[in-house]
Design a protein around this motif. Structure first.
Motif, PDB file in Angstrom:
ATOM      1  N   LEU A 171      12.582   4.443  -6.543  1.00 54.36           N
ATOM      2  CA  LEU A 171      11.946   4.306  -5.237  1.00 54.36           C
ATOM      3  C   LEU A 171      12.687   3.305  -4.361  1.00 54.36           C
ATOM      4  O   LEU A 171      12.787   3.484  -3.146  1.00 54.36           O
ATOM      5  N   LYS A 172      13.219   2.251  -4.977  1.00 55.19           N
ATOM      6  CA  LYS A 172      13.966   1.233  -4.222  1.00 55.19           C
ATOM      7  C   LYS A 172      15.123   1.851  -3.449  1.00 55.19           C
ATOM      8  O   LYS A 172      15.437   1.425  -2.330  1.00 55.19           O
ATOM      9  N   ALA A 173      15.749   2.881  -4.015  1.00 53.60           N
ATOM     10  CA  ALA A 173      16.887   3.530  -3.365  1.00 53.60           C
ATOM     11  C   ALA A 173      16.500   4.186  -2.043  1.00 53.60           C
ATOM     12  O   ALA A 173      17.362   4.454  -1.212  1.00 53.60           O
ATOM     13  N   ALA A 176       7.416   5.601  -0.318  1.00 53.89           N
ATOM     14  CA  ALA A 176       8.676   6.047  -0.915  1.00 53.89           C
ATOM     15  C   ALA A 176       8.463   7.252  -1.828  1.00 53.89           C
ATOM     16  O   ALA A 176       9.319   8.147  -1.894  1.00 53.89           O
ATOM     17  N   GLN A 177       7.331   7.292  -2.521  1.00 47.99           N
ATOM     18  CA  GLN A 177       6.983   8.479  -3.300  1.00 47.99           C
ATOM     19  C   GLN A 177       6.799   9.687  -2.392  1.00 47.99           C
ATOM     20  O   GLN A 177       7.287  10.785  -2.680  1.00 47.99           O
ATOM     21  N   LEU A 178       6.090   9.485  -1.285  1.00 49.69           N
ATOM     22  CA  LEU A 178       5.728  10.603  -0.412  1.00 49.69           C
ATOM     23  C   LEU A 178       6.934  11.208   0.295  1.00 49.69           C
ATOM     24  O   LEU A 178       7.008  12.433   0.470  1.00 49.69           O
ATOM     25  N   ALA A 182      -4.879   8.987   3.768  1.00 51.53           N
ATOM     26  CA  ALA A 182      -4.382   9.404   5.084  1.00 51.53           C
ATOM     27  C   ALA A 182      -2.872   9.572   5.058  1.00 51.53           C
ATOM     28  O   ALA A 182      -2.330  10.539   5.630  1.00 51.53           O
ATOM     29  N   LEU A 183      -2.170   8.663   4.414  1.00 51.45           N
ATOM     30  CA  LEU A 183      -0.716   8.775   4.334  1.00 51.45           C
ATOM     31  C   LEU A 183      -0.299  10.031   3.578  1.00 51.45           C
ATOM     32  O   LEU A 183       0.677  10.702   3.957  1.00 51.45           O
ATOM     33  N   ARG A 184      -1.028  10.375   2.528  1.00 51.88           N
ATOM     34  CA  ARG A 184      -0.717  11.607   1.795  1.00 51.88           C
ATOM     35  C   ARG A 184      -0.848  12.831   2.694  1.00 51.88           C
ATOM     36  O   ARG A 184      -0.079  13.790   2.571  1.00 51.88           O
TER      37      ARG A 184
END
Length: 280
Positions: free
Chosen positions: A122-124, A90-92, A64-66
């Motif tokens: 991703l942390k950034a 964070a990827q998305l 769903a998030l994708r």
């Protein structure tokens, strides 16, 4: 499916996996890569073990998030736990997007911080807040909140969802509107909300967000945990319906009933359903 049934199945698989790892001289701690994300896991924990088993933790929610998250968006992960959805979000959102993640328990926030450290790119994109979201910044923080789902049988677990309460000694109370007034640099596009019965506490402090921004919510509807915190499904829906929201099944996108009584009848005791709330 009820959480108790999920945990029972996971316990059976865990015993087999643990025995196999022991033969190889390996314990429950491991660092793995799943979906291009690094995780440090404790396989004796339900969320960690589901990630270990091919990244199967809340697969429908991830799907769903994708579908819903846009590149360069600002999204919120409320109830981030170890970061299973935080890092995926964070990827998305990509390099131009932002995630604000909220986790109140000291135990899970440490694990979230560690998993962010293992993924510096991703942390950034993530701001991690060690706080309990509620109506006012000056409110009290509960001494302990469920954030651990052990796969070994232990005393003192929740009777229905088999979770263990963990301490919140380092967490601050904040209202969501207050946090966003400080940290939001654009409109919030989506909120993932999973706080095991504290949803109404969060929403009491999100008046401006619901009235003025009206982002998409991806959330679990679980009447029995709401009732344990002296709230209700009817109260939860009262924050959404007057602001023009409708509820949809997370997996099928079909409309859900618009009354708490009908929804509660559909869900049943000791269970929950994953839903999307949005303004059409």
């Amino acid at each position: 499916m009820k959480t108790t049934h999920k945990i029972a199945g996971a316990r059976a698989i865990y015993r087999v996996v643990r025995a196999g790892r022991a033969v190889l001289g390996r314990n429950d701690r491991d660092i793995v890569v799943r979906g291009g994300i690094n995780y440090e896991l404790d396989l004796s924990q339900g969320i960690d073990f589901a990630i270990y088993l091919g990244n199967i933790y809340e697969r429908q929610t991830k799907a769903a998030l994708r579908r819903l998250v846009s590149p360069a968006a600002l999204v919120l992960d409320i109830g981030a736990n170890i970061g299973a959805h935080t890092l995926h979000l964070a990827q998305l959102v990509g390099p131009n997007g932002r995630v604000i993640a909220f986790e109140p328990t000291d135990y899970a926030f440490r694990k979230l911080t560690r998993n962010l450290e293992l993924n510096p790119e991703l942390k950034a994109r993530v701001t991690a807040c060690h706080c309990f979201l509620t109506e006012r910044d000056a409110d009290l923080v509960p001494a302990a909140i469920y954030s651990s789902w052990p796969l070994a049988r232990e005393a003192g677990l929740h009777a229905k969802h088999l979770g263990r309460e963990m301490r919140t000694e380092q967490a601050r109370a904040r209202s969501l509107d207050s946090v966003l007034s400080e940290l939001a640099d654009r409109k919030v596009q989506l909120v993932k909300l999973d706080v095991d019965g504290f949803e109404c506490d969060v929403l009491r402090g999100a008046t401006a967000l619901l009235r003025d921004v009206r982002p998409i919510f991806v959330m679990e509807l679980s009447p029995y945990v709401l009732e344990e915190h002296a709230t209700s499904l009817d109260q939860l829906m009262s924050y959404f319906i007057p602001n023009g929201y409708s509820f949809y099944d997370e997996r099928t996108s079909r409309p859900l009933p618009s009354t708490a009584r009908e929804l509660a009848r559909m869900i049943g005791d000791g269970a929950g359903i994953n839903a999307i709330a949005r303004v059409d």
